[in-house]
Design a protein around this motif. Structure first.
Motif, PDB file in Angstrom:
ATOM      1  N   THR A  63       0.837  -1.201   0.000  1.00 34.36           N
ATOM      2  CA  THR A  63       0.000   0.000   0.000  1.00 34.36           C
ATOM      3  C   THR A  63       0.875   1.255   0.000  1.00 34.36           C
ATOM      4  N   ALA A  66       2.067   1.828  -3.488  1.00 32.34           N
ATOM      5  CA  ALA A  66       0.996   2.372  -4.328  1.00 32.34           C
ATOM      6  C   ALA A  66       0.723   3.841  -4.016  1.00 32.34           C
ATOM      7  N   VAL A  67       0.593   4.164  -2.736  1.00 37.71           N
ATOM      8  CA  VAL A  67       0.277   5.544  -2.342  1.00 37.71           C
ATOM      9  C   VAL A  67       1.432   6.481  -2.678  1.00 37.71           C
ATOM     10  N   SER A  68       2.658   6.064  -2.385  1.00 35.79           N
ATOM     11  CA  SER A  68       3.792   6.952  -2.667  1.00 35.79           C
ATOM     12  C   SER A  68       4.009   7.118  -4.169  1.00 35.79           C
ATOM     13  N   ALA A  69       3.691   6.106  -4.965  1.00 36.11           N
ATOM     14  CA  ALA A  69       3.776   6.265  -6.425  1.00 36.11           C
ATOM     15  C   ALA A  69       2.692   7.217  -6.914  1.00 36.11           C
ATOM     16  N   TRP A  70       1.486   7.057  -6.398  1.00 40.93           N
ATOM     17  CA  TRP A  70       0.383   7.917  -6.794  1.00 40.93           C
ATOM     18  C   TRP A  70       0.653   9.372  -6.430  1.00 40.93           C
ATOM     19  N   ARG A  71       1.262   9.576  -5.253  1.00 35.98           N
ATOM     20  CA  ARG A  71       1.541  10.939  -4.795  1.00 35.98           C
ATOM     21  C   ARG A  71       2.879  11.463  -5.302  1.00 35.98           C
ATOM     22  N   ARG A  72       3.624  10.626  -6.041  1.00 38.52           N
ATOM     23  CA  ARG A  72       4.979  10.982  -6.494  1.00 38.52           C
ATOM     24  C   ARG A  72       5.851  11.365  -5.310  1.00 38.52           C
ATOM     25  N   SER A  73       5.745  10.573  -4.284  1.00 36.29           N
ATOM     26  CA  SER A  73       6.440  10.845  -3.030  1.00 36.29           C
ATOM     27  C   SER A  73       7.867  10.309  -3.061  1.00 36.29           C
ATOM     28  N   LEU A  76       8.779   6.583  -2.105  1.00 32.17           N
ATOM     29  CA  LEU A  76       8.613   5.446  -3.013  1.00 32.17           C
ATOM     30  C   LEU A  76       9.837   4.544  -3.025  1.00 32.17           C
TER      31      LEU A  76
END
Length: 183
Positions: A63, A66-73, A76
């Motif tokens: 998760t 997924a979240v860090s990729a979506w947020r471009r964090s 990641l």
């Protein structure tokens, strides 16, 4: 000042190399001792809790990817590295703890077609994250933001846009761009 920092980094790296080299060397006789002294099988209390807890950790890490990729964090890279590592460990333990031929076949298939390919993908994502994030930040005209220790501001070298900061990495550098809303 820069030379002092480079010297500090070199001495820190030397200490880290020594510490982890010694730890790895001490593990060799420990591994041999475990191999000859541990029984081939062991009944464990709370076996179900151990596996459920491990799978919860894996779900949290996937998760986080997924979240860090979506947020471009910038998280990641770490999340993908941890998730890839956990997937490899899960594949290993699923295979070696299989108690029947059917379980072994299922565990080997799951390892070969799900866990190890996903772990490989996670590690590839982690390897390329810094470059991808830098390109994404540049392409979306974000002002340089908090992306952790992998980026560091450097004094300007060459032509920099008005009010920008020179950001460098091992592979490339470019000036940050200030937008109208950031001024």
């Amino acid at each position: 000042m820069r030379r002092a920092l480079d010297t500090l980094r070199a001495s820190s790296l030397a200490r880290i190399t020594l510490l982890y080299g010694i730890a790895a060397a001490f593990l060799v006789p420990w591994i041999v001792l475990l191999y000859v002294s541990l029984p081939a099988s062991h009944r464990a209390a709370r076996w179900n809790v151990a596996w459920v807890g491990f799978d919860v950790i894996m779900a949290v890490l996937l998760t986080a990817v997924a979240v860090s990729a979506w947020r471009r964090s910038p998280w990641l890279e770490g999340a993908a590295t941890a998730a890839g590592t956990i997937l490899v460990i899960d594949a290993w333990f699923d295979v070696v703890t299989s108690s029947s031929t059917g379980e072994l076949v299922l565990a080997a298939a799951e390892a070969a077609f799900v866990e190890l390919p996903l772990a490989y993908l996670c590690l590839r994502i982690a390897r390329g994250t810094e470059r991808r994030l830098l390109v994404a930040f540049r392409d979306t005209s974000h002002e340089a933001c908090d992306v952790g220790s992998s980026l560091s501001p450097r004094p300007s070298q060459g032509r920099i846009e008005e009010g920008g900061t020179q950001w460098t990495t091992r592979r490339q550098s470019w000036p940050s761009v200030r937008t109208e809303t950031s001024r």
